[in-house]
Design a protein around this motif. Structure first.
Motif, short mmCIF file in Angstrom:
data_model
loop_
_atom_site.label_atom_id
_atom_site.label_comp_id
_atom_site.label_asym_id
_atom_site.label_seq_id
_atom_site.Cartn_x
_atom_site.Cartn_y
_atom_site.Cartn_z
N LEU A 40 1.06 -1.26 0.03
CA LEU A 40 -0.16 -0.15 -0.15
C LEU A 40 0.76 1.40 0.12
O LEU A 40 0.74 2.17 -1.08
CB LEU A 40 -0.79 0.03 1.06
CG LEU A 40 -1.51 1.32 1.48
CD1 LEU A 40 -2.57 1.36 0.00
CD2 LEU A 40 -2.59 1.34 2.84
N TYR A 79 -26.05 -1.92 4.87
CA TYR A 79 -24.62 -2.98 4.90
C TYR A 79 -24.92 -3.40 3.32
O TYR A 79 -23.29 -3.35 2.84
CB TYR A 79 -24.36 -4.23 5.57
CG TYR A 79 -23.61 -5.61 5.80
CD1 TYR A 79 -22.59 -4.76 6.24
CD2 TYR A 79 -23.92 -6.16 4.89
CE1 TYR A 79 -21.60 -5.86 5.87
CE2 TYR A 79 -22.56 -7.68 4.73
CZ TYR A 79 -21.61 -7.04 5.42
OH TYR A 79 -20.80 -8.21 4.68
N ASN A 116 -21.30 -2.61 0.52
CA ASN A 116 -20.50 -4.24 0.23
C ASN A 116 -20.54 -3.66 -1.44
O ASN A 116 -19.62 -4.30 -1.50
CB ASN A 116 -21.64 -5.01 1.21
CG ASN A 116 -19.67 -6.02 1.30
OD1 ASN A 116 -18.94 -5.50 1.61
ND2 ASN A 116 -20.44 -7.25 1.78
N GLN A 119 -14.31 -2.99 -7.67
CA GLN A 119 -13.49 -3.47 -8.48
C GLN A 119 -13.92 -4.60 -9.22
O GLN A 119 -13.00 -5.27 -9.79
CB GLN A 119 -12.85 -3.99 -6.92
CG GLN A 119 -12.77 -3.32 -6.11
CD GLN A 119 -12.87 -4.87 -5.01
OE1 GLN A 119 -11.92 -6.05 -4.72
NE2 GLN A 119 -13.60 -4.37 -4.24
N SER A 147 -11.02 -0.40 -12.57
CA SER A 147 -10.32 -1.98 -12.32
C SER A 147 -8.89 -1.95 -13.54
O SER A 147 -8.29 -2.59 -13.80
CB SER A 147 -10.63 -2.93 -11.63
OG SER A 147 -10.40 -2.92 -10.43
N SER A 178 -4.99 4.25 -8.66
CA SER A 178 -5.06 3.06 -7.63
C SER A 178 -5.86 3.79 -6.33
O SER A 178 -6.87 3.41 -5.42
CB SER A 178 -4.21 2.26 -7.27
OG SER A 178 -3.65 1.15 -8.33
N PHE A 236 -8.54 3.79 -3.61
CA PHE A 236 -8.69 3.20 -2.55
C PHE A 236 -9.43 4.05 -2.05
O PHE A 236 -10.11 4.44 -1.08
CB PHE A 236 -7.28 3.64 -2.09
CG PHE A 236 -7.13 3.40 -0.80
CD1 PHE A 236 -6.84 1.61 -0.32
CD2 PHE A 236 -5.95 4.05 0.19
CE1 PHE A 236 -6.88 1.49 0.69
CE2 PHE A 236 -6.06 3.65 1.20
CZ PHE A 236 -6.08 2.27 1.74
N ILE A 290 -13.25 3.52 -1.86
CA ILE A 290 -13.64 2.65 -1.34
C ILE A 290 -13.34 2.97 0.10
O ILE A 290 -13.89 2.47 0.50
CB ILE A 290 -12.05 1.05 -1.21
CG1 ILE A 290 -12.77 1.37 -2.97
CG2 ILE A 290 -12.58 -0.38 -1.29
CD1 ILE A 290 -12.39 -0.24 -3.56
N SER A 318 -16.23 2.17 3.00
CA SER A 318 -15.38 0.88 4.15
C SER A 318 -15.71 1.76 5.41
O SER A 318 -16.25 1.06 6.25
CB SER A 318 -14.38 -0.20 4.15
OG SER A 318 -13.32 1.22 3.99
N ILE A 357 -19.51 1.41 6.74
CA ILE A 357 -19.54 -0.05 7.03
C ILE A 357 -19.10 -0.28 8.69
O ILE A 357 -19.40 -0.76 8.98
CB ILE A 357 -18.64 -1.33 6.43
CG1 ILE A 357 -19.74 -1.42 4.77
CG2 ILE A 357 -18.37 -2.91 6.60
CD1 ILE A 357 -19.31 -2.77 4.62
N PHE A 358 -17.54 -0.07 9.00
CA PHE A 358 -17.11 -0.17 9.66
C PHE A 358 -18.08 0.25 11.27
O PHE A 358 -17.84 0.47 12.04
CB PHE A 358 -15.58 1.20 9.67
CG PHE A 358 -14.85 1.31 10.53
CD1 PHE A 358 -14.24 -0.08 11.39
CD2 PHE A 358 -14.92 2.08 11.20
CE1 PHE A 358 -13.37 -0.13 12.55
CE2 PHE A 358 -14.23 2.20 12.79
CZ PHE A 358 -13.10 1.61 13.75
#
Lengths: 280, 326
Positions: free
Chosen positions: B31, B225, B229, B236, B258, B279, B283, B286, B290, B293-294
């Motif tokens: 990363l 969710y 998700n 991707q 992608s 990328s 990132f 995303i 996320s 979601i977290f």
């Protein structure tokens, strides 16, 4: 058998929709299987047929005659998927065990960290990953695809959720009194208790690894190292342009193992999917 | 819980070490490496860090990426295809989940579940090539079907049409994932307290009313969710748009983010620097998803945790009363 009492139009619509969707799920694969047994000429005459023909072995011959070696692909995919799955389930259980059983200072921080990195996809770090592997000469090495699965945050999360209610601390304590070492306790007592969770996660990890295309495609350049999905992508190339029967045949070979696994384990897979979602 | 004099805390660290090492080596280091490459001029086959230089204008690659129409096309294709697949997917999944969880559910739902979920486990690469063949020109099964039904007279080159090419990618995504979404929603609905439904039934609420006022609000978290998700997965998307049509179809119709990154770095041009910058943009997108979601999951797990602890305490009391079980 009792006659349906509350027969209604609404109910009928439900069945029709479900049956249509079922046909939609099956049809593409059915056409694939039938066409794998038909000659290219037959397919050119009529691309849809519900009746198989007898050209399967001939198609196989054409397929394998042109650099498509399903056995090598199968072997490579098998090595990578089994290796990655074994590492993933074992080390995820171990990490979850560290999170559940021991009280250590950084534990909560570590768990928060795991939740935070759960969603980092392998794809966005792929350039750096490729460069790293290139520099240490691991590009055509299966280990580059197996070892990263030691750190599988989502699986650690699942294993931990499973372990909290399922693992009786008393058993661990009594093992300690008997003089068992911590590592021994984990291998001989905890792993067997975790079997149901390990089985579910193993199926998904295996399928995911088996189906993976992106990373193997950038890492594996040696023909003898190709995995099944890379082999499949070759079917798109010019060499098979007019060999329709052979293309269907190749596709069939790549999904056959998955079909077998799925229909043997479908009950557990469906239950596993349901568990994987947000639980109550 | 009372602790023994021996401290086992160190094993917590020891058992976490493999995970941490693997994570640092195979995710964190790559990363950081990718982030760094995004600021350099590294390109060309076999180029290494030793020959790379940090760009004078630090964000040159990012500017170039965001400035080129191709990347913007890729991003808008990705989002567009995702929306075209997600909206019908969530509606169908909700409908099926409602049918399968009624007091008198559809018969044979076990088999339906197995069949609906099946496409999800089949290799995406295989599915892409298979659909490419099904929509093949001039003699593919779809052409055959349309001709037999009299819809078309001449064979049609579906994949040369932008709308068809995108539509088929979206359809495959929908077809592979609605079964999965349905199963998750079913387990969400089954987790709702049945007393709520019973109370509504006594009040004489209709099926639709129950679904709208009880089911939907109670599975809100699951729905969010699923949404996030699916968006992360959608961003991707690679195998299907890359393999369904040659060279991303007419006017890059099915070029996704992608595929763009892959093309920049690994097919022909070897622009590692630009691929890295792209990328990182992915990132960031995303990460935002996320993060949602977290926070959702964190609240969820805290609640579940308290429940589990209570349960364990109860079990312990029971065991103390009835004697230890082997």
């Amino acid at each position: 058998m009792k006659v349906e009492k509350s027969f209604s139009v609404y109910k009928l619509i439900q069945y029709i929709v479900c049956i249509l969707l079922a046909i939609l799920s099956i049809m593409p694969f059915y056409i694939m299987i039938v066409n794998a047994t038909r000659t290219t000429y037959e397919i050119q005459q009529h691309a849809i047929s519900l009746v198989p023909s007898g050209a399967f072995f001939n198609n196989m011959k054409i397929l394998t005659g042109k650099s498509f070696n399903p056995l090598i692909g199968f072997r490579n995919s098998m090595i990578i998927s089994c290796g990655a799955t074994a590492f993933a389930v074992y080390f995820s259980s171990l990490t979850a065990y560290a999170l559940v059983v021991y009280k250590w200072k950084l534990r909560d921080g570590f768990f928060t960290f795991i939740l935070a990195v759960m969603m980092i996809p392998a794809q966005v770090v792929s350039i750096g990953f490729y460069q790293f592997m290139y520099q240490i000469h691991m590009t055509n090495n299966f280990l580059a695809l197996i070892l990263p699965s030691i750190a599988a945050p989502a699986m650690v999360f699942f294993m931990r959720q499973f372990m909290i209610p399922a693992l009786p601390i008393d058993i661990i304590n009594s093992a300690r009194i008997d003089g068992a070492r911590e590592f021994y306790t984990f291998n001989k007592i905890v792993i067997p208790i975790m079997k149901p969770a390990i089985a579910t996660q193993a199926i998904f990890s295996f399928v995911q690894s088996w189906n993976n295309l992106f990373l193997p495609l950038i890492l594996l350049t040696d023909k003898n190292k190709y995995t099944m999905p890379i082999m499949v992508s070759l079917l798109k190339g010019d060499i098979y342009k007019t060999e329709y029967g052979a293309i269907y045949c190749g596709l069939l070979l790549t999904v056959l193992p998955l079909f077998i696994v799925y229909f043997l384990l479908s009950k557990y897979i469906i239950a596993g999917v349901a568990l994987g979602g947000v639980k109550e | 819980m009372n602790k023994k004099k021996v401290s086992y805390a160190k094993y917590g660290y020891i058992f976490s070490v493999p995970f941490v090492i693997a994570f640092i080596l195979f995710t964190l280091y790559p990363l950081v490496f990718t982030i760094f490459l995004g600021f350099t001029d590294m390109k060309g086959l076999g180029s290494t860090l030793a020959t790379a230089h940090v760009q004078e204008d630090l964000f040159a690659n990012f500017k170039q990426i965001l400035g080129t129409g191709t990347f913007r096309t890729a991003l808008s294709n990705t989002i567009g295809i995702w929306i075209a697949n997600f909206i019908p997917q969530i509606f169908l999944a909700l409908l099926l989940a409602a049918w399968f969880t009624k007091t008198k559910p559809v018969k044979g739902q076990g088999i339906f579940k197995v069949i609906f979920y099946m496409p999800n486990i089949i290799t995406a690469a295989t599915v892409a090539i298979l659909f490419g063949a099904l929509f093949g020109y001039p003699m593919g099964p779809m052409n055959d079907l349309f001709k037999t039904l009299g819809i078309i007279k001449e064979p049609y080159f579906f994949m040369q049409n932008k709308t068809w090419a995108r539509g088929v990618v979206a359809f495959i995504q929908f077809w592979q994932w609605y079964g999965y979404t349905m199963i998750i929603l079913i387990s969400g609905i089954l987790g709702i307290n049945p007393e709520l439904f019973e109370a509504a039934e006594i009040d004489g609420a209709s099926d639709f009313k129950k679904f709208w006022s009880i089911t939907i609000p109670n599975i809100r978290t699951v729905l969010i969710y699923m949404l996030v998700n699916s968006l992360i997965g959608g961003l991707q998307m690679f195998d299907i748009p890359n393999l369904l049509v040659t060279k991303s179809g007419p006017n890059n119709a099915t070029l996704t983010a992608s595929v763009f990154i892959y093309n920049q770095a690994f097919s022909g041009s070897y622009m590692y620097n630009r691929a890295s910058a792209a990328s990182m943009i992915m990132f960031i997108l995303i990460s935002i998803c996320s993060a949602i979601i977290f926070f959702l999951m964190r609240d969820k797990y805290e609640v579940a945790e308290k429940k589990a602890i209570k349960k364990a305490e109860k079990a312990m009391k029971k065991a103390a009363k009835g004697g230890a079980k082997a």
